[in-house]
Scaffold this active site. Structure first.
Site, PDB file in Angstrom:
ATOM      1  N   SER A  13      41.620  60.450  37.688  1.00 29.74           N
ATOM      2  CA  SER A  13      42.562  60.735  36.881  1.00 29.74           C
ATOM      3  C   SER A  13      42.212  60.720  35.358  1.00 29.74           C
ATOM      4  O   SER A  13      42.554  61.251  34.411  1.00 29.74           O
ATOM      5  CB  SER A  13      43.694  60.211  37.367  1.00 29.74           C
ATOM      6  OG  SER A  13      43.817  58.452  37.103  1.00 29.74           O
ATOM      7  N   ASN A  14      41.409  59.673  35.000  1.00 27.21           N
ATOM      8  CA  ASN A  14      41.032  58.914  33.784  1.00 27.21           C
ATOM      9  C   ASN A  14      39.936  60.317  33.364  1.00 27.21           C
ATOM     10  O   ASN A  14      40.198  60.777  32.090  1.00 27.21           O
ATOM     11  CB  ASN A  14      40.478  57.859  33.644  1.00 27.21           C
ATOM     12  CG  ASN A  14      41.579  56.837  33.575  1.00 27.21           C
ATOM     13  OD1 ASN A  14      42.088  56.678  32.108  1.00 27.21           O
ATOM     14  ND2 ASN A  14      41.732  55.936  34.531  1.00 27.21           N
ATOM     15  N   ASN A 101      33.350  51.338  28.964  1.00 26.66           N
ATOM     16  CA  ASN A 101      33.967  51.325  30.347  1.00 26.66           C
ATOM     17  C   ASN A 101      35.577  51.024  29.736  1.00 26.66           C
ATOM     18  O   ASN A 101      35.804  50.592  28.928  1.00 26.66           O
ATOM     19  CB  ASN A 101      33.455  50.228  31.015  1.00 26.66           C
ATOM     20  CG  ASN A 101      33.835  49.863  32.214  1.00 26.66           C
ATOM     21  OD1 ASN A 101      34.267  50.794  33.125  1.00 26.66           O
ATOM     22  ND2 ASN A 101      34.405  48.620  32.417  1.00 26.66           N
ATOM     23  N   HIS A 103      38.642  48.860  31.546  1.00 26.21           N
ATOM     24  CA  HIS A 103      38.975  47.886  32.631  1.00 26.21           C
ATOM     25  C   HIS A 103      40.374  47.689  32.699  1.00 26.21           C
ATOM     26  O   HIS A 103      41.178  47.518  31.762  1.00 26.21           O
ATOM     27  CB  HIS A 103      38.244  46.295  32.651  1.00 26.21           C
ATOM     28  CG  HIS A 103      38.600  45.606  33.661  1.00 26.21           C
ATOM     29  ND1 HIS A 103      37.644  45.700  34.811  1.00 26.21           N
ATOM     30  CD2 HIS A 103      39.265  44.317  33.822  1.00 26.21           C
ATOM     31  CE1 HIS A 103      38.110  44.788  35.664  1.00 26.21           C
ATOM     32  NE2 HIS A 103      39.175  43.923  35.031  1.00 26.21           N
ATOM     33  N   ASP A 144      31.848  43.742  32.809  1.00 32.09           N
ATOM     34  CA  ASP A 144      32.737  43.433  32.302  1.00 32.09           C
ATOM     35  C   ASP A 144      32.731  42.465  30.961  1.00 32.09           C
ATOM     36  O   ASP A 144      33.726  41.758  30.512  1.00 32.09           O
ATOM     37  CB  ASP A 144      34.206  42.997  32.959  1.00 32.09           C
ATOM     38  CG  ASP A 144      34.314  44.051  34.364  1.00 32.09           C
ATOM     39  OD1 ASP A 144      34.782  43.540  35.180  1.00 32.09           O
ATOM     40  OD2 ASP A 144      34.287  45.265  33.792  1.00 32.09           O
ATOM     41  N   GLU A 173      46.104  53.879  30.127  1.00 32.70           N
ATOM     42  CA  GLU A 173      44.848  54.323  30.275  1.00 32.70           C
ATOM     43  C   GLU A 173      44.816  55.570  29.688  1.00 32.70           C
ATOM     44  O   GLU A 173      44.056  56.186  28.849  1.00 32.70           O
ATOM     45  CB  GLU A 173      44.295  54.205  31.570  1.00 32.70           C
ATOM     46  CG  GLU A 173      43.845  52.815  32.164  1.00 32.70           C
ATOM     47  CD  GLU A 173      43.642  52.792  33.639  1.00 32.70           C
ATOM     48  OE1 GLU A 173      44.155  53.804  34.105  1.00 32.70           O
ATOM     49  OE2 GLU A 173      42.778  51.912  33.834  1.00 32.70           O
TER      50      GLU A 173
HETATM   51  C1  GRF Z   1      41.194  52.990  36.309  1.00 36.14           C
HETATM   52  O1  GRF Z   1      42.679  52.074  36.728  1.00 36.14           O
HETATM   53  C2  GRF Z   1      40.314  52.080  35.539  1.00 36.14           C
HETATM   54  O2  GRF Z   1      40.984  51.192  34.786  1.00 36.14           O
HETATM   55  C3  GRF Z   1      39.463  51.423  36.564  1.00 36.14           C
HETATM   56  O3  GRF Z   1      39.315  52.377  37.949  1.00 36.14           O
HETATM   57  C4  GRF Z   1      40.535  53.123  37.768  1.00 36.14           C
HETATM   58  C5  GRF Z   1      39.802  54.454  37.818  1.00 36.14           C
HETATM   59  O4  GRF Z   1      41.063  55.323  38.313  1.00 36.14           O
HETATM   60  N1  GRF Z   1      38.165  51.329  35.932  1.00 36.14           N
HETATM   61  P1  GRF Z   1      40.837  56.970  38.079  1.00 36.14           P
HETATM   62  O5  GRF Z   1      39.795  57.102  39.268  1.00 36.14           O
HETATM   63  O6  GRF Z   1      40.608  57.328  37.001  1.00 36.14           O
HETATM   64  O7  GRF Z   1      42.222  57.825  38.327  1.00 36.14           O
END
Ligand code: GRF
Length: 189
Positions: A13-14, A101, A103, A144, A173
């Site tokens: 989703s990100n 990255n 987190h 991290d 995010e």
């Molecule tokens: C996100 O919550 C990010 O902070 C973490 O992994 C998750 C990825 O979610 N590193 P998506 O695959 O982008 O939905």
């Protein structure tokens, strides 16, 4: 034009938010998405968004330069958006301060090996935290621990479940990650 590749291991989703943010950009182009998980939701998202996706295995990533050479040919920056494997030293050396990255917690709290996804939100809930947030940081050789670029917070209610926490984190995010990537590239070139 700066070229970005995105690494994701899960839903993506990100990755989708980042791809859409830079769709008509004159500064940044998303050249490829890489995943280590042949069942990852990010694969279908990339198919719909018409972004090339590369599925790779552990040997190609950590025991040879197959993935590294592909990234070197296609990227100025590497974005980790829910990518679960440790980045090899060869990547860190090649892309000094060019790997970013996200987190889902306020590092250094709730960071380190094994602290990803719901593991983080469960720990935040178990500790009755009144706030949590996101950390966007450069990647170095330790999980991290790279230099922090940006953090944003969200308040928590005692009634919030780990799933409620995850939803609050995702909202942060989606709101900040694409913009922080853009600002970082503008600042560092
Ligand atoms: C996100 O919550 C990010 O902070 C973490 O992994 C998750 C990825 O979610 N590193 P998506 O695959 O982008 O939905």
């Amino acid at each position: 034009m700066k070229r970005i590749v995105i690494f994701a291991s899960g839903s993506g989703s990100n990755a989708e938010q980042i791809i859409n943010h830079f769709k008509n950009s004159e500064l940044v182009t998303i050249t490829k998405v890489f995943t280590n998980n042949k069942n990852a939701g990010v694969i279908e998202r990339c198919r719909c968004l018409r972004v090339p996706i590369v599925i790779f295995n552990k040997d190609e990533f950590s025991k040879s330069d197959v993935v590294l050479n592909d990234v070197k040919s296609n990227a100025d920056y590497v974005i980790l958006a829910g990518f679960l494997w440790k980045i090899p030293e060869s990547f860190i050396k090649t892309f000094q301060n060019k790997i970013i990255n996200i987190h889902p917690a306020l590092l250094p709290k709730y960071g380190g090996k094994g602290m990803y996804g719901m593991n983080v939100h469960n720990a935040v809930k178990e500790n009755n935290e009144t706030e949590t947030g996101i950390t966007i940081h450069f990647v170095n050789e330790n999980y991290d621990e790279g230099a922090i670029i940006f953090q944003a917070k969200t308040q928590l209610e005692p009634s919030d479940t780990p799933e409620d926490i995850a939803n609050k984190i995702h909202l942060l995010e989606y709101k900040y990650f694409p913009k922080v990537i853009e600002e970082t590239i503008l600042k560092h070139g």
